[in-house]
Design a protein around this motif. Structure first.
Motif, PDB file in Angstrom:
ATOM      1  N   PHE A  33       0.833  -1.210   0.000  1.00 44.95           N
ATOM      2  CA  PHE A  33       0.000   0.000   0.000  1.00 44.95           C
ATOM      3  C   PHE A  33       0.863   1.254   0.000  1.00 44.95           C
ATOM      4  CE2 PHE A  33      -2.042   3.461   2.319  1.00 44.95           C
ATOM      5  CZ  PHE A  33      -3.160   3.662   1.539  1.00 44.95           C
ATOM      6  N   SER A  34       1.780   1.363   0.959  1.00 40.75           N
ATOM      7  CA  SER A  34       2.581   2.579   1.081  1.00 40.75           C
ATOM      8  C   SER A  34       3.705   2.662   0.059  1.00 40.75           C
ATOM      9  CB  SER A  34       3.171   2.680   2.490  1.00 40.75           C
ATOM     10  OG  SER A  34       4.071   1.615   2.744  1.00 40.75           O
ATOM     11  N   LYS A  35       4.277   1.524  -0.317  1.00 41.30           N
ATOM     12  CA  LYS A  35       5.445   1.536  -1.193  1.00 41.30           C
ATOM     13  C   LYS A  35       5.103   1.396  -2.672  1.00 41.30           C
ATOM     14  CE  LYS A  35       8.564  -0.208   2.366  1.00 41.30           C
ATOM     15  NZ  LYS A  35       9.511  -1.274   2.789  1.00 41.30           N
ATOM     16  N   LYS A  36       3.875   0.985  -2.974  1.00 46.62           N
ATOM     17  CA  LYS A  36       3.523   0.736  -4.369  1.00 46.62           C
ATOM     18  C   LYS A  36       2.219   1.408  -4.780  1.00 46.62           C
ATOM     19  CE  LYS A  36       2.711  -3.128  -7.569  1.00 46.62           C
ATOM     20  NZ  LYS A  36       2.632  -4.618  -7.696  1.00 46.62           N
ATOM     21  N   TRP A  37       1.110   1.018  -4.124  1.00 48.46           N
ATOM     22  CA  TRP A  37      -0.192   1.451  -4.609  1.00 48.46           C
ATOM     23  C   TRP A  37      -0.462   2.938  -4.420  1.00 48.46           C
ATOM     24  CZ3 TRP A  37      -1.002  -2.155  -7.659  1.00 48.46           C
ATOM     25  CH2 TRP A  37      -0.984  -3.491  -7.317  1.00 48.46           C
ATOM     26  N   LEU A  38      -0.128   3.482  -3.269  1.00 43.60           N
ATOM     27  CA  LEU A  38      -0.533   4.855  -2.938  1.00 43.60           C
ATOM     28  C   LEU A  38      -0.043   5.873  -3.953  1.00 43.60           C
ATOM     29  CD1 LEU A  38      -2.017   6.627  -0.921  1.00 43.60           C
ATOM     30  CD2 LEU A  38       0.102   6.803   0.406  1.00 43.60           C
ATOM     31  N   LYS A  39       1.215   5.766  -4.349  1.00 46.03           N
ATOM     32  CA  LYS A  39       1.779   6.752  -5.276  1.00 46.03           C
ATOM     33  C   LYS A  39       1.288   6.580  -6.705  1.00 46.03           C
ATOM     34  CE  LYS A  39       6.054   4.027  -5.716  1.00 46.03           C
ATOM     35  NZ  LYS A  39       7.508   4.048  -5.451  1.00 46.03           N
ATOM     36  N   GLN A  40       0.631   5.459  -7.000  1.00 41.14           N
ATOM     37  CA  GLN A  40       0.127   5.222  -8.347  1.00 41.14           C
ATOM     38  C   GLN A  40      -1.299   5.732  -8.550  1.00 41.14           C
ATOM     39  OE1 GLN A  40       0.567   1.208  -9.767  1.00 41.14           O
ATOM     40  NE2 GLN A  40       2.626   0.980  -8.927  1.00 41.14           N
ATOM     41  N   ILE A  41      -2.001   6.041  -7.466  1.00 36.44           N
ATOM     42  CA  ILE A  41      -3.392   6.495  -7.585  1.00 36.44           C
ATOM     43  C   ILE A  41      -3.419   7.853  -8.282  1.00 36.44           C
ATOM     44  CG2 ILE A  41      -5.493   7.112  -6.333  1.00 36.44           C
ATOM     45  CD1 ILE A  41      -4.591   5.229  -4.110  1.00 36.44           C
ATOM     46  N   PRO A  42      -4.208   8.013  -9.343  1.00 34.43           N
ATOM     47  CA  PRO A  42      -4.228   9.269 -10.112  1.00 34.43           C
ATOM     48  C   PRO A  42      -4.628  10.474  -9.258  1.00 34.43           C
ATOM     49  CG  PRO A  42      -5.340   7.499 -11.300  1.00 34.43           C
ATOM     50  CD  PRO A  42      -5.086   6.984  -9.923  1.00 34.43           C
ATOM     51  N   ASP A  43      -4.036  11.616  -9.579  1.00 33.36           N
ATOM     52  CA  ASP A  43      -4.368  12.857  -8.878  1.00 33.36           C
ATOM     53  C   ASP A  43      -5.803  13.290  -9.134  1.00 33.36           C
ATOM     54  OD1 ASP A  43      -1.832  12.939  -7.888  1.00 33.36           O
ATOM     55  OD2 ASP A  43      -1.068  14.371  -9.374  1.00 33.36           O
ATOM     56  N   SER A  44      -6.437  12.707 -10.116  1.00 35.87           N
ATOM     57  CA  SER A  44      -7.842  13.017 -10.382  1.00 35.87           C
ATOM     58  C   SER A  44      -8.766  12.379  -9.356  1.00 35.87           C
ATOM     59  CB  SER A  44      -8.231  12.542 -11.790  1.00 35.87           C
ATOM     60  OG  SER A  44      -7.981  11.150 -11.939  1.00 35.87           O
ATOM     61  N   ILE A  45      -8.198  11.500  -8.504  1.00 32.94           N
ATOM     62  CA  ILE A  45      -8.983  10.843  -7.456  1.00 32.94           C
ATOM     63  C   ILE A  45      -8.581  11.365  -6.083  1.00 32.94           C
ATOM     64  CG2 ILE A  45      -9.601   8.651  -6.362  1.00 32.94           C
ATOM     65  CD1 ILE A  45      -9.126   7.277  -9.026  1.00 32.94           C
ATOM     66  N   ILE A  46      -7.282  11.294  -5.766  1.00 32.09           N
ATOM     67  CA  ILE A  46      -6.808  11.839  -4.499  1.00 32.09           C
ATOM     68  C   ILE A  46      -5.532  12.639  -4.726  1.00 32.09           C
ATOM     69  CG2 ILE A  46      -7.742   9.870  -3.194  1.00 32.09           C
ATOM     70  CD1 ILE A  46      -4.810   9.036  -2.671  1.00 32.09           C
ATOM     71  N   ILE A  47      -5.316  13.620  -3.865  1.00 34.96           N
ATOM     72  CA  ILE A  47      -4.081  14.403  -3.859  1.00 34.96           C
ATOM     73  C   ILE A  47      -3.345  14.085  -2.575  1.00 34.96           C
ATOM     74  CG2 ILE A  47      -3.076  16.716  -3.823  1.00 34.96           C
ATOM     75  CD1 ILE A  47      -5.472  17.673  -5.431  1.00 34.96           C
ATOM     76  N   ARG A  48      -2.085  13.727  -2.702  1.00 30.88           N
ATOM     77  CA  ARG A  48      -1.271  13.347  -1.554  1.00 30.88           C
ATOM     78  C   ARG A  48      -0.339  14.481  -1.168  1.00 30.88           C
ATOM     79  NH1 ARG A  48      -1.696  10.009  -5.338  1.00 30.88           N
ATOM     80  NH2 ARG A  48       0.270  10.638  -6.303  1.00 30.88           N
ATOM     81  N   ASP A  49      -0.196  14.709   0.110  1.00 27.87           N
ATOM     82  CA  ASP A  49       0.769  15.662   0.624  1.00 27.87           C
ATOM     83  C   ASP A  49       2.017  14.873   1.030  1.00 27.87           C
ATOM     84  OD1 ASP A  49       1.851  18.041   1.354  1.00 27.87           O
ATOM     85  OD2 ASP A  49       0.520  18.431   3.027  1.00 27.87           O
ATOM     86  N   THR A  50       2.953  15.514   1.703  1.00 26.60           N
ATOM     87  CA  THR A  50       4.183  14.852   2.122  1.00 26.60           C
ATOM     88  C   THR A  50       3.891  13.714   3.090  1.00 26.60           C
ATOM     89  OG1 THR A  50       5.377  16.928   1.881  1.00 26.60           O
ATOM     90  CG2 THR A  50       6.450  15.200   3.163  1.00 26.60           C
ATOM     91  N   PHE A  51       4.574  12.569   2.872  1.00 25.59           N
ATOM     92  CA  PHE A  51       4.431  11.419   3.750  1.00 25.59           C
ATOM     93  C   PHE A  51       5.796  11.057   4.334  1.00 25.59           C
ATOM     94  CE2 PHE A  51       0.549  11.093   1.456  1.00 25.59           C
ATOM     95  CZ  PHE A  51      -0.327  10.389   2.267  1.00 25.59           C
ATOM     96  N   SER A  52       5.836  10.780   5.622  1.00 25.03           N
ATOM     97  CA  SER A  52       7.076  10.339   6.265  1.00 25.03           C
ATOM     98  C   SER A  52       6.742   9.640   7.571  1.00 25.03           C
ATOM     99  CB  SER A  52       8.011  11.525   6.535  1.00 25.03           C
ATOM    100  OG  SER A  52       7.404  12.472   7.408  1.00 25.03           O
ATOM    101  N   PHE A  53       7.618   8.730   7.991  1.00 27.63           N
ATOM    102  CA  PHE A  53       7.468   7.996   9.241  1.00 27.63           C
ATOM    103  C   PHE A  53       6.108   7.315   9.357  1.00 27.63           C
ATOM    104  CE2 PHE A  53      10.553  11.391  10.139  1.00 27.63           C
ATOM    105  CZ  PHE A  53      11.643  10.613  10.508  1.00 27.63           C
ATOM    106  N   GLY A  54       5.581   6.834   8.212  1.00 28.75           N
ATOM    107  CA  GLY A  54       4.366   6.046   8.245  1.00 28.75           C
ATOM    108  C   GLY A  54       3.087   6.833   8.377  1.00 28.75           C
ATOM    109  N   VAL A  55       3.134   8.155   8.089  1.00 29.59           N
ATOM    110  CA  VAL A  55       1.930   8.968   8.187  1.00 29.59           C
ATOM    111  C   VAL A  55       2.031  10.144   7.215  1.00 29.59           C
ATOM    112  CG1 VAL A  55       2.772  10.491  10.006  1.00 29.59           C
ATOM    113  CG2 VAL A  55       0.322  10.028   9.836  1.00 29.59           C
ATOM    114  N   GLY A  56       0.889  10.656   6.783  1.00 26.57           N
ATOM    115  CA  GLY A  56       0.859  11.810   5.907  1.00 26.57           C
ATOM    116  C   GLY A  56      -0.552  12.335   5.857  1.00 26.57           C
TER     117      GLY A  56
END
Length: 276
Positions: A247-270
């Protein structure tokens, strides 16, 4: 991740140590090796446990919640440890067995420490049923974990404001304070509309399984504060929910920005926000 009551049960009831294939990580319970070795996601786990015991009565019982945390984390004092003075912290809370028999045994083995030992034993007894990565990481659990957990458990007992502490550390007091604010455990299950599910299907141009995106949208709606469009995402705990770090190392960063926008992630939280 939505039903906190079921999450609490996963941390306080016996784990069935089994694996149907080398990709099956059921024997880890609701944890990952990263969670074990780096203590990622442990804050949420402890907060869930504290909330589960704090609100058993009409008035929140913060002292009972703290005792439950001590019992769950307990480990027998290390064999070569110097005897403790009355004023010093201990790691052995076997005296709480009568109050929390499900969390600590008569020998001072807390639920978590007992679980770590059982995971290690399972891998050593059935190396053919687990991955090579698991076999290699089990060696670290066997050789280094006791000392690291002993040190962490002492840190948990620091007063919430400790002048001698050079940097912030997670403590039982801070966990209990968070639990008091969050309140009783809840089932936050959210049903998405057909229209939302259709949009997820249309916008998901990635290889990310749709059920993962659906869960992220549900978690967002269940936890969105009134004064912000951003929701804190405990990625380490999502990994633990899925049983691996995909989830954290593969799937999360592949989700299109048209669905979710991710902010900075570190130490297992973001943090993230849903935009569909």
């Amino acid at each position: 991740m939505l039903n906190e009551i079921e999450e609490f049960k996963a941390y306080t009831t016996p784990v069935i140590y089994t694996a149907e294939s080398k990709r099956d990580t059921s024997y880890l319970g609701r944890f990952t090796f990263d969670a074990f070795m780096e203590f990622r996601g442990l804050s949420r786990v402890l907060t869930i446990i504290a909330r589960g015991y704090m609100f058993e009565t009409e008035m929140p019982d913060t002292e009972r919640a703290r005792r439950a945390l001590c019992a769950w984390c307990s480990m027998p004092e290390m064999k070569k440890a110097t005897p403790k003075e009355a004023w010093q912290f201990t790691t052995d809370f076997r005296y709480l067995h009568g109050e929390f028999p499900e969390l600590v045994d008569n020998n001072g083995n807390g639920w978590y420490f007992h679980h770590i030992k059982n995971v290690y034993k399972f891998i050593k007894c059935y190396p053919d049923k687990v991955s090579k990565v698991a076999v290699n990481k089990a060696d670290l659990l066997g050789s280094k974990y006791d000392r690291e957990w002993h040190k962490k458990l002492l840190q948990f007992q620091y007063p919430i404001f400790t002048p001698q502490t050079e940097s912030w550390v997670m403590t039982f007091d801070s966990i209990v304070a968070d639990a008091l604010v969050l309140g009783p455990l809840k089932d936050k299950t959210v049903n998405l509309s057909e229209e939302t599910l259709k949009r997820i299907n249309e916008f998901n141009t990635s290889d990310v399984p749709e059920e993962i995106i659906v869960l992220l949208v549900q978690y967002y709606l269940a936890n969105k504060p009134d004064d912000s469009d951003w929701v804190v995402l405990p990625t380490a705990n999502f990994d633990m929910y899925f049983g691996n770090t995909n989830f954290s190392k593969k799937w999360l960063k592949q989700i299109p920005d048209s669905i979710i926008i991710r902010d900075t992630f570190s130490f297992g939280v973001g943090r993230y926000k849903v935009v569909i």
